[in-house]
Design an enzyme around this catalytic site. Structure first.
Site, PDB file in Angstrom:
ATOM      1  N   ALA A  92       0.811  -1.209   0.000  1.00  0.00           N
ATOM      2  CA  ALA A  92       0.000   0.000   0.000  1.00  0.00           C
ATOM      3  C   ALA A  92       0.848   1.265   0.000  1.00  0.00           C
ATOM      4  O   ALA A  92       0.362   2.343  -0.312  1.00  0.00           O
ATOM      5  CB  ALA A  92      -0.904  -0.004   1.233  1.00  0.00           C
ATOM      6  N   LYS A  93       2.112   1.127   0.368  1.00  0.00           N
ATOM      7  CA  LYS A  93       3.082   2.244   0.393  1.00  0.00           C
ATOM      8  C   LYS A  93       2.485   3.461   1.105  1.00  0.00           C
ATOM      9  O   LYS A  93       2.439   4.560   0.563  1.00  0.00           O
ATOM     10  CB  LYS A  93       3.560   2.567  -1.018  1.00  0.00           C
ATOM     11  CG  LYS A  93       4.190   1.339  -1.689  1.00  0.00           C
ATOM     12  CD  LYS A  93       4.763   1.609  -3.049  1.00  0.00           C
ATOM     13  CE  LYS A  93       5.334   0.369  -3.682  1.00  0.00           C
ATOM     14  NZ  LYS A  93       4.346  -0.592  -4.184  1.00  0.00           N
TER      15      LYS A  93
END
Ligand SMILES: O=c1ccn([C@@H]2O[C@H](COP(=O)(O)O)[C@@H](O)[C@H]2O)c(=O)[nH]1
EC number: 4.1.1.23
Length: 271
Positions: A92-93
């Site tokens: 998802a960073k």
């Protein structure tokens, strides 16, 4: 999942493979589009055929959230479907000011039950620490990424000649330990993987970039493996789009098995 449980799975399966789930409605086999939830059907069949060869799954959140509320439902169903002994990574960073990071962590670790999440280090300690407060959950911090643009910032040297990715590695080791912190290191970075290993000898690395991006598995192992393996090597498109026809799931299983067989040889060589 703890570090020793993860290593036990690697030894049991002779594999350090992570299968990346990047399901794109424009790329999945046409016949699935008739189904009620085509992305779920696609991921389910891929998981069924690859589970014996992999120790981790990495759904890339972009491919689910692009579908709106239904995409989030599909992601939750996919996460629940993954066997409990297989490590799960929410790619998802994320990373924001502390109170926002806390809710990102709650979303992926409590509302959903991922083992880990990829996090960007750019906003510093207070943006990363909230993710590290969850027991048996992991942060996978972007260190030296696989894309060409990684050179724009990550290789910039400070006045002592230290590249930014090394500053990220040094500073972040004050926040977490090899029991709850891993690093993203691109398979395309060649001998720099060895530099990252020198700076973080004990930590696991999530290594994307073999397969479609052209990174070499044997090079990754030679520069990156440590005494607990220390590697989760991801392939997404190379596995999930091995065939665009009705045999797609079997074809993905064959690709995963090919990588697992190479990994068995590398584990025998370096462990
Ligand atoms: O440095 C990075 C960080 C993340 N990724 C992600 O990994 C997969 C790679 O997919 P392939 O199809 O095997 O190339 C994808 O989800 C990326 O967003 C990365 O490639 N590099």
């Amino acid at each position: 999942m703890t570090r020793s449980e993860l290593f036990a799975q690697i030894q049991k399966k002779s594999s350090f493979l992570c299968v990346g789930l990047d399901p794109d409605l424009t790329k999945i086999p046409r016949h699935l589009l008739k189904e009620e939830d085509p992305i779920f059907s696609f991921c389910k069949q891929i998981i069924e055929e690859t589970a014996d060869f992999t120790v981790a799954y990495k759904p890339n959140i972009a491919f689910f959230e692009a579908l709106g509320p239904k995409g989030w439902e599909t992601l939750a169903k996919v996460e629940e479907l993954i066997p409990n002994d297989i490590f799960t990574i929410a790619d998802a960073k994320r990373g924001d000011i502390g109170n926002t990071s806390k809710l990102y962590a709650k979303a992926f670790f409590e509302t959903m039950d991922f083992d880990s999440i990829t996090v960007a280090p750019y906003m510093g300690k207070d943006s990363v620490s909230p993710f590290l407060e969850f027991e048996n959950k992991w942060v996978i911090l972007l260190a030296l990424t696989s894309n060409a643009g990684s050179s724009d910032f990550q290789l910039i040297q400070n006045e002592s000649g230290q590249p930014l990715y090394k500053s990220v590695l040094a500073k972040s080791q004050e926040w977490g330990s090899p029991e709850n912190l891993m690093y993203v290191v691109g398979a395309t970075r060649g001998e720099l993987i060895g530099e990252v290993r020198k700076s973080a000898p004990e930590h696991f690395f999530l290594v994307p970039g073999v397969g479609a991006q052209g990174g070499s598995l044997s090079e990754v192992a030679s520069y990156g493996m440590n005494s607990s393996c220390g590697l989760l090597v991801n392939s997404s498109r190379g596995i999930i789009y091995a065939s665009g026809e009705k045999d797609f799931a079997k074809a993905s299983g064959r690709e995963a098995q090919k990588l697992q067989e190479e990994m068995r040889i590398l584990l025998d060589k370096y462990l």
